[in-house]
Design an enzyme around this catalytic site. Structure first.
Site, PDB file in Angstrom:
ATOM      1  N   TYR A 134      68.462   9.716 147.193  1.00 32.07           N
ATOM      2  CA  TYR A 134      67.648   8.609 146.683  1.00 32.07           C
ATOM      3  C   TYR A 134      66.642   8.266 147.771  1.00 32.07           C
ATOM      4  CZ  TYR A 134      66.906   3.889 144.622  1.00 32.07           C
ATOM      5  OH  TYR A 134      66.391   2.741 144.061  1.00 32.07           O
ATOM      6  N   LYS A 162      66.128  11.558 143.512  1.00 28.15           N
ATOM      7  CA  LYS A 162      65.338  10.521 142.833  1.00 28.15           C
ATOM      8  C   LYS A 162      64.275  10.087 143.828  1.00 28.15           C
ATOM      9  CE  LYS A 162      65.300   5.769 141.238  1.00 28.15           C
ATOM     10  NZ  LYS A 162      66.026   4.511 140.972  1.00 28.15           N
ATOM     11  N   ILE A 204      64.669   8.380 136.790  1.00 30.51           N
ATOM     12  CA  ILE A 204      65.621   7.271 136.876  1.00 30.51           C
ATOM     13  C   ILE A 204      64.760   6.065 137.212  1.00 30.51           C
ATOM     14  CG2 ILE A 204      67.696   6.379 138.010  1.00 30.51           C
ATOM     15  CD1 ILE A 204      68.466   9.206 138.770  1.00 30.51           C
TER      16      ILE A 204
END
Length: 296
Positions: A134, A162, A204
């Site tokens: 992330y 992400k 996302i």
């Protein structure tokens, strides 16, 4: 495991006193599943994961996995500045039955690139569950170096990233280096279509929490080759992202958007506060403009 499509990083509803509201969460899960999302990210940033203790994190994750029943993948957000504590969270997510974890970079004490690589390497070597990195600059204060992401792509359980910087050059370079073998997912709603056009796998994104049908339609339109329709939806999503996700406290604003749509978003945990009347009115107008609500 490759992740694709629209994966809402969904909210965790709380009561006004700050307690978990799992009954409201159950209703929200129906809303997202009925929109045909492609997965759910639980206890991540918009789920206020850093504000949950481990017991609460497990309780929320169990509730989501039980409700979803394997219909879509459930990705557990994990976050802690300590490598050791983070590994315990990952082990718990694996025991409970998550399909993957979304791994927040270390925060508070900024690691050097060497420390960060060793941190990720230890976690990947010690885990069996698929792991999505992330990159979330605005919350941790730095970007994960792209060369580190490329090095980690050799691990079988490294599932992808992400990318929440919103920077097209970073998204492009990540797709060039790891696309095709690992997932590259947009982390902000304003670059969802850009990511898909460049060869990414989906997103996302916070806008999919309160506008899942629009984000899913964008993805489906793109996959069907209808770039004109996908582009039109992207313009609407960018507007919603600017007003609801970027302009105000996104935790309170996202939950307010759900409430305005007739859904039990609940309250954000302190120190977040409810929005002012003027802020709520602006969110209401944005949702009206997007065709997501009519008169209230």
């Amino acid at each position: 495991m490759r992740f694709h499509g629209i994966i809402p990083p969904h909210v965790t509803p709380f009561t006004q006193e700050g307690d978990l509201d799992l009954r409201s969460l159950d209703k929200l899960l129906d809303f997202w599943l009925e929109a045909k999302v492609h997965g759910l990210a639980t206890c991540a940033s918009n789920g206020e994961g850093p504000l949950l203790d481990d017991e609460e994190r497990g309780e929320v994750l169990r509730a989501v996995i039980d409700k979803v029943g394997g219909q879509v993948p459930v990705i557990a957000g994990v976050s802690n500045p300590s490598t050791r504590a983070l590994m315990r969270q990952i082990q718990m997510a694996e025991r409970i039955g998550a399909d993957a974890v979304l791994l927040t970079p270390p925060y508070y004490f900024k690691p050097s690139p060497k420390e960060l690589l060793e941190h990720y390497t230890l976690i990947l070597k010690s885990s069996n569950i698929p792991i999505l990195l992330y990159n979330v600059t605005k919350f941790v204060g730095y970007d994960v170096p792209i060369d580190i992401v490329a090095k980690l792509s050799d691990f079988d359980n490294f599932a992808g990233i992400k990318e929440s910087s919103g920077l097209i050059w970073r998204i492009s370079e990540l797709i060039r280096l790891i696309g095709g073998k690992k997932s590259v997912l947009a982390g902000t709603g304003d670059v969802l279509l850009d990511t898909l056009v460049l060869g990414g796998d989906g997103g996302i994104v916070a806008v999919s929490i309160f506008a899942p049908e629009l984000t899913v339609e964008l993805y489906n339109s793109f996959m069907a080759g209808d770039l004109k329709r996908a582009s039109k939806i992207q313009l609407t999503l960018t507007m919603l992202n600017e007003v609801i996700v970027k302009k105000y406290n996104q935790l309170s604003a996202t939950k307010e958007a759900l409430r305005l749509r007739g859904l039990p978003g609940g309250f954000a945990r302190m120190p977040s506060q409810p929005l002012s009347e003027g802020e709520r009115e602006e969110i209401k107008n944005a949702l009206k403009s997007a065709g997501l609500i009519t008169k209230l």
